[in-house]
Design an enzyme around this catalytic site. Structure first.
Site, short mmCIF file in Angstrom:
data_model
loop_
_atom_site.label_atom_id
_atom_site.label_comp_id
_atom_site.label_asym_id
_atom_site.label_seq_id
_atom_site.Cartn_x
_atom_site.Cartn_y
_atom_site.Cartn_z
N SER A 10 50.38 41.93 29.43
CA SER A 10 49.85 40.64 28.99
C SER A 10 51.03 39.82 28.50
CB SER A 10 48.86 40.85 27.84
OG SER A 10 48.66 39.63 27.17
N HIS A 35 48.46 40.26 33.54
CA HIS A 35 47.24 39.87 32.83
C HIS A 35 47.55 38.57 32.09
CE1 HIS A 35 43.57 40.60 30.39
NE2 HIS A 35 44.28 40.04 29.41
N ASP A 37 46.30 35.49 29.81
CA ASP A 37 45.25 35.07 28.87
C ASP A 37 45.16 33.56 28.86
OD1 ASP A 37 44.47 37.67 27.51
OD2 ASP A 37 46.65 37.71 27.39
N MET A 39 43.22 30.30 27.20
CA MET A 39 42.35 29.78 26.15
C MET A 39 42.09 28.31 26.40
SD MET A 39 43.75 31.92 22.94
CE MET A 39 45.09 32.89 23.56
N HIS A 50 42.28 36.26 32.27
CA HIS A 50 41.35 36.60 31.20
C HIS A 50 40.94 35.31 30.51
CE1 HIS A 50 40.69 38.86 27.13
NE2 HIS A 50 39.56 38.34 27.62
N MET A 52 39.40 33.37 28.01
CA MET A 52 38.82 33.36 26.66
C MET A 52 38.49 31.92 26.32
SD MET A 52 41.27 36.16 24.78
CE MET A 52 42.83 35.45 25.18
N MET A 139 37.06 44.88 25.44
CA MET A 139 38.08 44.40 24.50
C MET A 139 38.23 45.43 23.38
SD MET A 139 39.42 41.59 25.53
CE MET A 139 40.39 41.21 24.07
N GLY A 144 42.00 36.72 21.11
CA GLY A 144 42.68 35.62 20.43
C GLY A 144 44.19 35.71 20.46
N PHE A 145 44.71 36.84 20.01
CA PHE A 145 46.17 36.94 19.99
C PHE A 145 46.63 38.39 20.10
CE2 PHE A 145 44.41 36.65 15.77
CZ PHE A 145 45.03 37.67 15.07
N GLY A 147 49.25 41.77 19.39
CA GLY A 147 49.79 42.47 18.23
C GLY A 147 48.76 42.95 17.22
N ASP A 173 41.91 46.07 26.71
CA ASP A 173 42.84 45.00 26.34
C ASP A 173 42.85 44.83 24.83
OD1 ASP A 173 44.37 42.69 26.14
OD2 ASP A 173 42.87 41.37 27.06
N GLY A 174 44.03 45.04 24.25
CA GLY A 174 44.19 44.81 22.82
C GLY A 174 44.70 46.04 22.08
N GLY A 175 45.95 45.95 21.62
CA GLY A 175 46.51 47.05 20.83
C GLY A 175 46.80 48.31 21.63
N GLY A 195 50.29 44.20 25.83
CA GLY A 195 51.11 43.02 25.55
C GLY A 195 52.36 43.39 24.78
N SER A 196 52.22 43.41 23.45
CA SER A 196 53.42 43.60 22.63
C SER A 196 54.16 44.90 22.90
CB SER A 196 53.10 43.47 21.14
OG SER A 196 51.75 43.63 20.89
C1 DX5 Z 1 44.20 39.31 23.04
C2 DX5 Z 1 44.58 39.16 24.47
C3 DX5 Z 1 45.46 40.27 24.92
C4 DX5 Z 1 46.76 40.35 24.18
C5 DX5 Z 1 47.16 41.78 24.20
O1 DX5 Z 1 43.14 38.54 22.72
O2 DX5 Z 1 43.44 39.15 25.31
O3 DX5 Z 1 45.66 40.29 26.33
O4 DX5 Z 1 47.80 39.57 24.67
O5 DX5 Z 1 48.27 41.98 23.41
P1 DX5 Z 1 48.52 43.33 22.62
O6 DX5 Z 1 48.68 44.41 23.65
O7 DX5 Z 1 49.76 43.05 21.85
O8 DX5 Z 1 47.33 43.58 21.74
ZN ZN Z 2 43.68 39.47 27.46
#
Ligand code: DX5
Ligand code: ZN
Length: 226
Positions: A10, A35, A37, A39, A50, A52, A139, A144-145, A147, A173-175, A195-196
């Site tokens: 991501s 991936h 994201d 918004m 994705h 959102m 999810m 949203g973001f 990390g 997706d997420g963490g 992502g991170s």
């Molecule tokens: C969060 C996004 C993710 C995000 C994942 O809402 O949909 O795709 O970038 O980032 P990490 O892997 O750092 O949680």
């Molecule tokens: Zn995402």
């Protein structure tokens, strides 16, 4: 099972001023897909989109024309998922004849459908659509973001979906990173967004390989157990 294990970085947390270079860096490091994201109010590129956004209906055509591979919308954001799935399929096919996007489409095929659920949404709401979609996204953080902390209590949703729909692509997706991917893989996810953990690593290739290996081993074990 599904379409094999795939790792999709991501790039939400990447150096957005150098997005093109960041995408190439990830592909060069062995990413299976990107991936992306999206918004409200933000543009996008090719990849697994994705969405959102509050009105997913209004972005199908622009994304199809722009050359997206997959359009993943949130079940919570629409009142008529069936109509939206149909629209994505139809626009994805129609875009094949749009001159500008023609070259891309011939190599990419029609727009795939992804359906996402937020942590607070029960997986039973997704189930009626599972046979009409290409991928379910569970999810593992509030959208949203990047990390945020991985929500392990989402794993029963993944496990339930894998049991009910053995050939469905299931994305988390997420963490998700080296510390948490085992849980996702064991529960049955085969598409891993990270992502991170990837973007902040000095060696993204080895992180991507590790995530893919964990995922493939779990998939192999599942097929032997069957
Ligand atoms: C969060 C996004 C993710 C995000 C994942 O809402 O949909 O795709 O970038 O980032 P990490 O892997 O750092 O949680
Ligand atoms: Zn995402």
């Amino acid at each position: 099972m599904a379409s094999g294990c795939k790792i999709g970085p991501s790039i939400l947390n990447s150096d957005l001023a150098n997005l093109g270079a960041e995408c190439l860096r990830m592909l060069d490091s062995g990413a299976d897909y990107l991936h992306l994201d999206v918004m409200d109010g933000h543009p996008a590129l090719q990849g697994d989109m994705h969405m959102m956004v509050s009105k997913p209906e209004q972005w199908v055509k622009p994304m199809a024309v722009a050359g997206a591979n997959q359009y993943t919308f949130h079940l919570e954001a629409t009142e008529n998922p069936g109509a939206l799935i149909k629209d994505i399929r139809e626009n994805g096919m129609k875009s094949c004849s749009v001159t500008q996007a023609e070259v891309q489409w011939h190599s990419q095929g029609p727009l795939q459908v992804g359906l996402a659920i937020k942590p607070g949404t029960s997986v039973e709401y997704l189930a009626p659509w599972a046979n009409q979609i290409d991928m379910a996204l569970v999810m593992t953080v509030e959208p949203g973001f990047g990390g945020q902390k991985f929500m392990e209590d989402m794993m029963p949703k993944v496990h339930w979906l894998r049991t009910q729909f053995p050939s469905l692509d299931i994305e988390v997706d997420g963490g998700v990173g080296p510390d948490t991917v085992h849980k996702c893989a064991e529960a049955g996810a085969n598409m891993i967004v990270s992502g991170s953990a990837i973007m902040r690593s000095e060696d993204p290739r080895s992180v991507i390989n590790l995530l893919r290996n964990v995922c493939s081993e779990a998939a192999q074990k599942r097929s032997l157990d069957r």
